[in-house]
Scaffold this motif. Structure first.
Motif, PDB file in Angstrom:
ATOM      1  N   VAL A  69      -1.358 -48.353 -11.907  1.00 38.39           N
ATOM      2  CA  VAL A  69       0.078 -48.252 -11.627  1.00 38.39           C
ATOM      3  C   VAL A  69       0.870 -49.072 -12.655  1.00 38.39           C
ATOM      4  CG1 VAL A  69       1.889 -48.836  -9.946  1.00 38.39           C
ATOM      5  CG2 VAL A  69      -0.225 -47.726  -9.182  1.00 38.39           C
ATOM      6  N   VAL A  70       0.394 -50.277 -12.946  1.00 34.76           N
ATOM      7  CA  VAL A  70       1.075 -51.142 -13.912  1.00 34.76           C
ATOM      8  C   VAL A  70       1.011 -50.528 -15.316  1.00 34.76           C
ATOM      9  CG1 VAL A  70       1.037 -53.413 -15.024  1.00 34.76           C
ATOM     10  CG2 VAL A  70       0.761 -53.231 -12.541  1.00 34.76           C
ATOM     11  N   LEU A  71      -0.142 -49.996 -15.701  1.00 37.78           N
ATOM     12  CA  LEU A  71      -0.253 -49.346 -17.008  1.00 37.78           C
ATOM     13  C   LEU A  71       0.694 -48.154 -17.094  1.00 37.78           C
ATOM     14  CD1 LEU A  71      -1.520 -49.123 -19.791  1.00 37.78           C
ATOM     15  CD2 LEU A  71      -3.406 -47.823 -18.759  1.00 37.78           C
ATOM     16  N   ALA A  72       0.799 -47.391 -16.026  1.00 40.62           N
ATOM     17  CA  ALA A  72       1.735 -46.258 -16.013  1.00 40.62           C
ATOM     18  C   ALA A  72       3.174 -46.759 -16.165  1.00 40.62           C
ATOM     19  CB  ALA A  72       1.573 -45.452 -14.729  1.00 40.62           C
ATOM     20  N   ALA A  73       3.507 -47.875 -15.534  1.00 43.25           N
ATOM     21  CA  ALA A  73       4.853 -48.451 -15.665  1.00 43.25           C
ATOM     22  C   ALA A  73       5.114 -48.887 -17.112  1.00 43.25           C
ATOM     23  CB  ALA A  73       5.026 -49.630 -14.709  1.00 43.25           C
ATOM     24  N   ALA A  74       4.111 -49.491 -17.746  1.00 39.00           N
ATOM     25  CA  ALA A  74       4.263 -49.922 -19.139  1.00 39.00           C
ATOM     26  C   ALA A  74       4.455 -48.711 -20.055  1.00 39.00           C
ATOM     27  CB  ALA A  74       3.053 -50.740 -19.579  1.00 39.00           C
ATOM     28  N   MET A  75       3.666 -47.674 -19.854  1.00 37.42           N
ATOM     29  CA  MET A  75       3.799 -46.476 -20.691  1.00 37.42           C
ATOM     30  C   MET A  75       5.150 -45.799 -20.462  1.00 37.42           C
ATOM     31  SD  MET A  75       0.045 -44.849 -20.934  1.00 37.42           S
ATOM     32  CE  MET A  75      -1.188 -45.646 -21.938  1.00 37.42           C
TER      33      MET A  75
END
Length: 165
Positions: free
Chosen positions: A16-22
Motif C-alpha cells: 500500500v505504501v509503495l503504491a502511494a509512493a508511485m
C-alpha cells in the motif's frame, strides 16, 4: 501463527505504501500540484537538495508553492525507477527509498528559447505516517535529492532534440 499474520499484514501495508509512493511520483510527472499536495500531512516537510528549488519547505502552503514552481519550470515530465524502491513499515510509520530518474522538458524562455530535455537523477526518501482518521498513509517528510544531468550523460548516443509539445 501470530508471526505469519503479522508478516502478511506488514507485506500488505508495504504494498500500500509503495503504491502511494508511485502515485506520488506519477502526480509529480503529470504536474498536478493539487494531487501531490493531497498526499502530505498538514505539518509535512519537503527537504529539496540540489537544483534551483533547493530548500526546506514546511507545511502545505510552502510545499504547494514549491511543486507549483516545479510545474511552471517544465512543460513535460516523465519518470521511472532505476531499481525497485525499498519499503520499510513499522506500525503506523513507513519509509520508502528510491533511485529515480525524471526526464524533464523545460519551457522555452527568453534566455533559453530552444531548451533541451534534462535528466534529474533523484534519490527519494519518503517518510509516511498512517492517518487513521483519513484512513490513508500521508507523507510527513520527503527528501528530494536532485542531481541534474544532461541527457547525453545518461544516453551518450542520444541527440537531444527540441520538444514539439
Amino acid at each position: 501463527m501470530y508471526s505469519a499474520l503479522e508478516s502478511m499484514y506488514k507485506n500488505q501495508q508495504a504494498d500500500v505504501v509503495l503504491a502511494a509512493a508511485m502515485s506520488h511520483w506519477n502526480d509529480i510527472a503529470i504536474e498536478s500540484a493539487p494531487l501531490v499536495i493531497a498526499e502530505y500531512a498538514p505539518n509535512a516537510t519537503l527537504d529539496w537538495v540540489g537544483g534551483p528549488l533547493s530548500g526546506v519547505y514546511t507545511g502545505i502552503s510552502a510545499i504547494n508553492a514549491t511543486w507549483t514552481r516545479f510545474d511552471n519550470m517544465y512543460e513535460y515530465v516523465v519518470w521511472y525507477a532505476l531499481v525497485l524502491p525499498t519499503v520499510q513499515v513499522k506500525g503506523d510509520m513507513a519509509m520508502v527509498k528510491a533511485s529515480l530518474q525524471f526526464v524533464v522538458f523545460p519551457y522555452p524562455t527568453a534566455s533559453n528559447p530552444h531548451p533541451v530535455e534534462l535528466v534529474l537523477n533523484v534519490t527519494e526518501i519518503l517518510y509516511y505516517n498512517y492517518n487513521a482518521t483519513a484512513m490513508q498513509w500521508q507523507i510527513v517528510n520527503e527528501y528530494w535529492i536532485v542531481h541534474p544531468l544532461s541527457i547525453s550523460d545518461v544516453a551518450p548516443d542520444y541527440s537531444p532534440g527540441q520538444y514539439q509539445g
